[in-house]
Design a protein around this motif. Structure first.
Motif, PDB file in Angstrom:
ATOM      1  N   ASN A  50       0.852  -1.189   0.000  1.00 25.38           N
ATOM      2  CA  ASN A  50       0.000   0.000   0.000  1.00 25.38           C
ATOM      3  C   ASN A  50       0.886   1.237   0.000  1.00 25.38           C
ATOM      4  O   ASN A  50       1.478   1.596   1.012  1.00 25.38           O
ATOM      5  CB  ASN A  50      -0.909  -0.032   1.234  1.00 25.38           C
ATOM      6  CG  ASN A  50      -1.649   1.271   1.449  1.00 25.38           C
ATOM      7  OD1 ASN A  50      -1.837   2.059   0.525  1.00 25.38           O
ATOM      8  ND2 ASN A  50      -2.057   1.510   2.686  1.00 25.38           N
ATOM      9  N   GLU A  51       0.987   1.898  -1.144  1.00 25.67           N
ATOM     10  CA  GLU A  51       1.886   3.054  -1.269  1.00 25.67           C
ATOM     11  C   GLU A  51       1.454   4.224  -0.397  1.00 25.67           C
ATOM     12  O   GLU A  51       2.281   5.071  -0.036  1.00 25.67           O
ATOM     13  CB  GLU A  51       1.988   3.494  -2.735  1.00 25.67           C
ATOM     14  CG  GLU A  51       0.774   4.210  -3.322  1.00 25.67           C
ATOM     15  CD  GLU A  51      -0.396   3.289  -3.634  1.00 25.67           C
ATOM     16  OE1 GLU A  51      -1.486   3.809  -3.928  1.00 25.67           O
ATOM     17  OE2 GLU A  51      -0.212   2.052  -3.579  1.00 25.67           O
ATOM     18  N   GLN A  52       0.153   4.267   0.001  1.00 26.70           N
ATOM     19  CA  GLN A  52      -0.300   5.365   0.855  1.00 26.70           C
ATOM     20  C   GLN A  52       0.308   5.299   2.259  1.00 26.70           C
ATOM     21  O   GLN A  52       0.327   6.300   2.967  1.00 26.70           O
ATOM     22  CB  GLN A  52      -1.825   5.359   0.949  1.00 26.70           C
ATOM     23  CG  GLN A  52      -2.549   5.833  -0.288  1.00 26.70           C
ATOM     24  CD  GLN A  52      -3.999   6.185   0.002  1.00 26.70           C
ATOM     25  OE1 GLN A  52      -4.368   6.505   1.132  1.00 26.70           O
ATOM     26  NE2 GLN A  52      -4.836   6.141  -1.023  1.00 26.70           N
ATOM     27  N   SER A  53       0.787   4.116   2.646  1.00 26.13           N
ATOM     28  CA  SER A  53       1.379   3.994   3.980  1.00 26.13           C
ATOM     29  C   SER A  53       2.848   4.405   4.004  1.00 26.13           C
ATOM     30  O   SER A  53       3.479   4.413   5.074  1.00 26.13           O
ATOM     31  CB  SER A  53       1.237   2.553   4.482  1.00 26.13           C
ATOM     32  OG  SER A  53       2.077   1.657   3.759  1.00 26.13           O
ATOM     33  N   LEU A  93      -3.575  -1.343  -2.863  1.00 27.56           N
ATOM     34  CA  LEU A  93      -4.716  -2.024  -2.267  1.00 27.56           C
ATOM     35  C   LEU A  93      -5.718  -2.436  -3.339  1.00 27.56           C
ATOM     36  O   LEU A  93      -6.337  -3.507  -3.252  1.00 27.56           O
ATOM     37  CB  LEU A  93      -5.383  -1.127  -1.225  1.00 27.56           C
ATOM     38  CG  LEU A  93      -4.539  -0.801   0.009  1.00 27.56           C
ATOM     39  CD1 LEU A  93      -5.304   0.155   0.928  1.00 27.56           C
ATOM     40  CD2 LEU A  93      -4.168  -2.076   0.777  1.00 27.56           C
ATOM     41  N   GLY A  94      -5.867  -1.598  -4.359  1.00 32.80           N
ATOM     42  CA  GLY A  94      -6.760  -1.955  -5.447  1.00 32.80           C
ATOM     43  C   GLY A  94      -6.276  -3.182  -6.195  1.00 32.80           C
ATOM     44  O   GLY A  94      -7.064  -4.067  -6.550  1.00 32.80           O
ATOM     45  N   LEU A 148      -3.338  -9.922  -0.932  1.00 31.48           N
ATOM     46  CA  LEU A 148      -3.320  -9.347   0.407  1.00 31.48           C
ATOM     47  C   LEU A 148      -2.597  -8.006   0.349  1.00 31.48           C
ATOM     48  O   LEU A 148      -1.427  -7.942  -0.058  1.00 31.48           O
ATOM     49  CB  LEU A 148      -2.601 -10.292   1.372  1.00 31.48           C
ATOM     50  CG  LEU A 148      -2.545  -9.862   2.837  1.00 31.48           C
ATOM     51  CD1 LEU A 148      -3.890 -10.110   3.514  1.00 31.48           C
ATOM     52  CD2 LEU A 148      -1.454 -10.630   3.580  1.00 31.48           C
ATOM     53  N   GLY A 149      -3.281  -6.928   0.717  1.00 33.83           N
ATOM     54  CA  GLY A 149      -2.629  -5.638   0.819  1.00 33.83           C
ATOM     55  C   GLY A 149      -1.828  -5.548   2.102  1.00 33.83           C
ATOM     56  O   GLY A 149      -2.285  -6.009   3.154  1.00 33.83           O
ATOM     57  N   VAL A 150      -0.630  -4.999   2.030  1.00 33.36           N
ATOM     58  CA  VAL A 150       0.206  -4.846   3.217  1.00 33.36           C
ATOM     59  C   VAL A 150       0.642  -3.392   3.347  1.00 33.36           C
ATOM     60  O   VAL A 150       0.893  -2.711   2.348  1.00 33.36           O
ATOM     61  CB  VAL A 150       1.434  -5.780   3.196  1.00 33.36           C
ATOM     62  CG1 VAL A 150       1.000  -7.236   3.244  1.00 33.36           C
ATOM     63  CG2 VAL A 150       2.307  -5.532   1.977  1.00 33.36           C
ATOM     64  N   SER A 151       0.715  -2.931   4.595  1.00 33.70           N
ATOM     65  CA  SER A 151       1.034  -1.527   4.866  1.00 33.70           C
ATOM     66  C   SER A 151       2.068  -1.410   5.968  1.00 33.70           C
ATOM     67  O   SER A 151       2.190  -2.292   6.828  1.00 33.70           O
ATOM     68  CB  SER A 151      -0.227  -0.765   5.307  1.00 33.70           C
ATOM     69  OG  SER A 151      -1.241  -0.818   4.330  1.00 33.70           O
ATOM     70  N   LEU A 152       2.774  -0.305   5.934  1.00 33.43           N
ATOM     71  CA  LEU A 152       3.620   0.061   7.067  1.00 33.43           C
ATOM     72  C   LEU A 152       2.716   0.502   8.216  1.00 33.43           C
ATOM     73  O   LEU A 152       1.834   1.350   8.017  1.00 33.43           O
ATOM     74  CB  LEU A 152       4.556   1.201   6.689  1.00 33.43           C
ATOM     75  CG  LEU A 152       5.697   0.845   5.726  1.00 33.43           C
ATOM     76  CD1 LEU A 152       6.197   2.083   5.022  1.00 33.43           C
ATOM     77  CD2 LEU A 152       6.818   0.163   6.485  1.00 33.43           C
ATOM     78  N   PRO A 153       2.902  -0.032   9.409  1.00 33.95           N
ATOM     79  CA  PRO A 153       2.039   0.348  10.538  1.00 33.95           C
ATOM     80  C   PRO A 153       2.439   1.690  11.139  1.00 33.95           C
ATOM     81  O   PRO A 153       2.899   1.779  12.277  1.00 33.95           O
ATOM     82  CB  PRO A 153       2.245  -0.803  11.527  1.00 33.95           C
ATOM     83  CG  PRO A 153       3.636  -1.277  11.262  1.00 33.95           C
ATOM     84  CD  PRO A 153       3.847  -1.106   9.778  1.00 33.95           C
ATOM     85  N   LEU A 154       2.228   2.742  10.347  1.00 32.25           N
ATOM     86  CA  LEU A 154       2.626   4.076  10.773  1.00 32.25           C
ATOM     87  C   LEU A 154       1.439   5.008  10.972  1.00 32.25           C
ATOM     88  O   LEU A 154       1.620   6.199  11.192  1.00 32.25           O
ATOM     89  CB  LEU A 154       3.595   4.679   9.754  1.00 32.25           C
ATOM     90  CG  LEU A 154       5.009   4.100   9.783  1.00 32.25           C
ATOM     91  CD1 LEU A 154       5.829   4.610   8.610  1.00 32.25           C
ATOM     92  CD2 LEU A 154       5.709   4.425  11.104  1.00 32.25           C
ATOM     93  N   ALA A 155       0.230   4.473  10.837  1.00 28.42           N
ATOM     94  CA  ALA A 155      -0.970   5.279  11.070  1.00 28.42           C
ATOM     95  C   ALA A 155      -2.076   4.356  11.556  1.00 28.42           C
ATOM     96  O   ALA A 155      -2.128   3.178  11.203  1.00 28.42           O
ATOM     97  CB  ALA A 155      -1.404   6.004   9.795  1.00 28.42           C
TER      98      ALA A 155
END
Length: 306
Positions: A8-11, A111-112, A120-127
């Motif tokens: 997820n590039e937004q993260s 995510l799309g 499975l979308g994966v994100s940095l847990p920064l928010a």
């Protein structure tokens, strides 16, 4: 196959302390490595840009993070492949140009893609917004009407998501479904045994037995092994036996001679504990390995001596 992962590039590129960014990236990479361990044939992480060009947070790059983590994690991460751009993982000739996904008023490409590719979308847990195993997206699909006009159909969709290893518990049944889809033949069971049954060990002789397994027995045998694996995983080794999820019994004294096999260390041992699978007389013979909290399989197939 085991679900593929989409970053997820937004993260990324968040404004935060470097120490926090390093901790978040380490958690994400441990999550990715754990998924790679489930899939012995390679897990890839799809990204909009190559990882080497990734900015984890403002002023903190992936290359800087990689230089700060321990060698063990770096070596484990080498087993993970990254693919960029996201379209590189789409089926040949497919662009999905008619789809757009949005989150928080911004396009959500990673995510799309996870939603489109059943991944499975994966994100940095920064928010806080990424601290969830499910992320809701706005999907906008362009469709052509019978008159030839293009219209936008908006829908709300949910995408599987993880930013921490604990989120994987939420997706366990889905992950297992992907693993089960690997099994079409007995040879498939053998090839994917480590991913399918991480708490089972197999004697080399089992390979030929599985490859010769009758088609009618493939699914029942795979289910029987799955049940034994679940019992081994939950085994309190201070107790002599796991809690069995199916009928498990030892052989009688007169039949134990049929259950002696050469073990992994070359010694002959008795594998008289057995589970049943239908159509009868399907059997799985094994012995318990308390030190590894594991079950060692010696026979899968027809009842011994029959």
């Amino acid at each position: 196959m085991v679900p593929k992962l989409f970053l997820n590039e937004q993260s990324c590129e968040t404004v935060c302390d470097k120490a926090l960014a390093r901790e978040a990236m380490t958690e994400l990479m441990l999550l990715v490595v754990e998924m790679a361990q489930r899939d012995k044939h390679g897990t890839w992480l799809a990204c909009e840009y190559p990882l080497n060009a990734l900015m984890i947070a403002e002023g903190y790059s992936f290359s800087e993070w990689r230089g700060q983590v321990d060698r063990d994690l770096r070596n484990r991460f080498l087993k993970v492949q990254d693919r960029a751009p996201l379209s590189a993982v789409f089926p040949d000739g497919e662009t999905f140009a008619e789809y757009q996904y949005w989150y928080g008023g911004k396009e959500a490409r990673g995510l799309g893609a996870a939603h489109l590719m059943n991944g499975l979308g994966v994100s940095l847990p920064l928010a806080q917004c990424w601290e969830s195993p499910i992320i809701g997206l706005d999907c906008r699909q362009m469709v052509e009407t019978e008159s030839g006009d293009l219209i936008c159909l908006p829908t709300a969709v949910d995408v599987r998501h993880a930013s921490r290893r604990t989120h994987m518990d939420h997706h366990q049944s889905w992950i297992q479904e992907q693993l089960d889809a690997l099994v079409r033949t007995g040879a498939d069971i053998w090839e994917h045994r480590e991913a399918l049954y991480p708490h089972l060990q197999f004697l080399p002789r089992v390979q030929a037995l599985l490859e010769d397994l009758q088609p009618v027995w493939v699914h029942p045998a795979a289910e029987c092994l799955k049940s034994l694996d679940a019992s081994a995983e939950a085994w309190d080794v201070t107790k002599p036996f796991p809690e069995w999820n199916s009928e498990v019994t030892p052989e009688g004294e007169t039949r134990k001679r049929l259950c002696v096999f050469e073990d992994l260390d070359g010694e002959s041992r008795t594998f008289d504990l057995h589970a049943r699978f239908t159509p009868r007389p399907g059997r799985v013979h094994f012995r318990l390995i308390p030190g590894d909290r594991a079950i060692r399989i010696a026979h899968v197939g027809r009842k011994l001596g029959v």
